[in-house]
Design a protein around this motif. Sequence first.
Motif, mmCIF file in Angstrom:
data_model
loop_
_atom_site.group_PDB
_atom_site.id
_atom_site.type_symbol
_atom_site.label_atom_id
_atom_site.label_comp_id
_atom_site.label_asym_id
_atom_site.label_seq_id
_atom_site.Cartn_x
_atom_site.Cartn_y
_atom_site.Cartn_z
ATOM 1 N N THR A 51 -7.182 -31.731 8.247
ATOM 2 C CA THR A 51 -8.046 -30.703 7.651
ATOM 3 C C THR A 51 -7.475 -29.330 8.022
ATOM 4 O O THR A 51 -6.620 -29.227 8.895
ATOM 5 N N GLY A 52 -8.011 -28.296 7.396
ATOM 6 C CA GLY A 52 -7.603 -26.933 7.749
ATOM 7 C C GLY A 52 -8.475 -26.321 8.841
ATOM 8 O O GLY A 52 -8.421 -25.121 9.070
ATOM 9 N N ASP A 53 -9.281 -27.150 9.523
ATOM 10 C CA ASP A 53 -10.219 -26.605 10.520
ATOM 11 C C ASP A 53 -9.506 -25.732 11.546
ATOM 12 O O ASP A 53 -10.033 -24.704 11.965
ATOM 13 N N ASP A 54 -8.328 -26.195 11.955
ATOM 14 C CA ASP A 54 -7.575 -25.472 12.988
ATOM 15 C C ASP A 54 -6.345 -24.781 12.396
ATOM 16 O O ASP A 54 -5.989 -23.683 12.798
ATOM 17 N N ALA A 55 -5.693 -25.479 11.486
ATOM 18 C CA ALA A 55 -4.465 -24.993 10.828
ATOM 19 C C ALA A 55 -3.526 -24.377 11.861
ATOM 20 O O ALA A 55 -3.201 -25.018 12.857
ATOM 21 N N CYS A 56 -3.128 -23.129 11.675
ATOM 22 C CA CYS A 56 -2.214 -22.479 12.633
ATOM 23 C C CYS A 56 -2.966 -21.489 13.514
ATOM 24 O O CYS A 56 -2.351 -20.636 14.157
ATOM 25 N N GLN A 57 -4.280 -21.560 13.495
ATOM 26 C CA GLN A 57 -5.101 -20.620 14.270
ATOM 27 C C GLN A 57 -4.704 -19.169 14.016
ATOM 28 O O GLN A 57 -4.819 -18.308 14.882
ATOM 29 N N HIS A 58 -4.232 -18.932 12.815
ATOM 30 C CA HIS A 58 -3.748 -17.580 12.493
ATOM 31 C C HIS A 58 -4.889 -16.558 12.532
ATOM 32 O O HIS A 58 -4.668 -15.375 12.809
ATOM 33 N N TYR A 59 -6.109 -17.024 12.282
ATOM 34 C CA TYR A 59 -7.245 -16.089 12.317
ATOM 35 C C TYR A 59 -7.333 -15.420 13.685
ATOM 36 O O TYR A 59 -7.607 -14.229 13.792
ATOM 37 N N HIS A 60 -7.071 -16.211 14.732
ATOM 38 C CA HIS A 60 -7.163 -15.656 16.082
ATOM 39 C C HIS A 60 -5.813 -15.205 16.635
ATOM 40 O O HIS A 60 -5.763 -14.591 17.693
ATOM 41 N N ARG A 61 -4.742 -15.536 15.938
ATOM 42 C CA ARG A 61 -3.410 -15.178 16.442
ATOM 43 C C ARG A 61 -2.709 -14.195 15.512
ATOM 44 O O ARG A 61 -1.474 -14.082 15.533
ATOM 45 N N ALA A 62 -3.479 -13.527 14.687
ATOM 46 C CA ALA A 62 -2.876 -12.683 13.653
ATOM 47 C C ALA A 62 -1.987 -11.590 14.275
ATOM 48 O O ALA A 62 -0.889 -11.317 13.769
ATOM 49 N N ASP A 63 -2.441 -10.993 15.379
ATOM 50 C CA ASP A 63 -1.633 -9.914 15.982
ATOM 51 C C ASP A 63 -0.262 -10.440 16.415
ATOM 52 O O ASP A 63 0.768 -9.845 16.125
ATOM 53 N N GLU A 64 -0.309 -11.573 17.109
ATOM 54 C CA GLU A 64 0.922 -12.210 17.585
ATOM 55 C C GLU A 64 1.833 -12.566 16.382
ATOM 56 O O GLU A 64 3.050 -12.339 16.408
ATOM 57 N N ASP A 65 1.242 -13.093 15.340
ATOM 58 C CA ASP A 65 2.040 -13.509 14.182
ATOM 59 C C ASP A 65 2.646 -12.307 13.453
ATOM 60 O O ASP A 65 3.800 -12.362 13.010
#
Length: 446
Positions: A51-65
Amino acid sequence: MSTELRFPPGFRWGTATSAYQVEGATRADGRGESVWDRFCRVPGAIENGDTGDDACQHYHRADEDVALMASLGLNAYRLSLAWPRIFPAGDGRLEPRGLAHYDRLVDRLLAHGITPLVTLYHWDLPQPLQDRGGWRDRATAHRFADYAAACFDAFGDRVRDWVTINEPWIVGVLGHQLGLHAPGERDVAGSVRAMHHLLLGHGLAAGALRATGRPDARAGVAYSLFPHTPAADTDADRAAAHGSDGYVNRWFLDPVHGRGYPADVREHWENAVGPLDFVADGDERTIAAGSDFIGVNYYTRRIVSAGRGDGPFPWKVEPGRDDVPRTDLNWEIVPDELTGLLLRLHRDHPGVPLLVTENGAVLDDDRRVAFLHGHLAAVHRALAAGAPVEGYYHWSFLDNFEWAMGYRPRFGLVHVDRTTQRRTVKDSGRWYAAAARSGAIPPWPA
Ligand code: FCB
């Protein structure tokens, strides 16, 4: 002696992602349910039960990404906004925390000199709208335009370029005809309605963008474009390839760029599903409201022969050729077709800027470098022949959630460890970074 292939100044060296495929955090900050959240719960719909529940956690790691993207010297990024983060119920109440998230993301990108290209609809329809009929219902096109207008209002001071709809053909065929993507419908007639309403949504949103009065704002569709090859050099196979090109490509390009729906494809559809009475007077004018660029998602070609096999149509999609290399998803690798496609778009729609909004492959990473090289060289040939290509966005920045295939296919320039979420730049990512920094690629073949 051969020299490097230099791209024009200002060329956009980007990568692409979409919200549901990378963000995770599907319950954070008031986000509503999307059709993909629902579809992932259908037993057997997604490989491995992913599922996409976790995916790449980009929502919480956007700054790092974003910092990682900047460290690679990339100057462009195609992202999508999750409609259910902004309107959790699809319409009505606006969720300020959703807007705040993207507000910050856009600012971070700009602070790093990365120009955002923002997609409004990359398949994550709010489930409450699906419950009212989804894209088969005309009202969804109007809800989409309202959502688009809210986004133009919130971000239009910093975002210039907008992709309204991603791949209307794929949404129609995989989502509404074959049931392989959300919302999982198997309804041929419904798929034609859905595709029309997606285009109508595009036109209404493009009109809303015009109405903002921002002179440099631009809107376009990102199409899943497949160049066609007749299986044999016969009149029958050439006609089949032309018909299938209409079904896949012209049905969308022609109306958006002011030519109305192509008569040959309309006839095929009417034979298959009856009169297209949901196309109201004036719709084609609305759809043609003013697209400012063509977004080209290109992965592979289609080889077609005369005969029945592709749904209700008088043509058949053939397997690829044995002498053509394949990706690990078994897609033929044919960079020359990208040159041909860009030149064809330039010929059929002269003066319309072109953006390669997706191109990529599932391959071991040495072969991904060759793939990148081959396809960028193909873009360069199109530029040299006069096609107005403004940029290239590789699919994808990160290994991510690949819809019905779950996390198995890895398209990223950056590897994502599924357990730790650790990001590791692949050799192909470093190769692309060097190209982006220098604005050129080595000669081809190397
Ligand atoms: C395209 C989609 C994109 C990604 C690639 C591999 O059809 O737009 O989200 O899944 O395929």
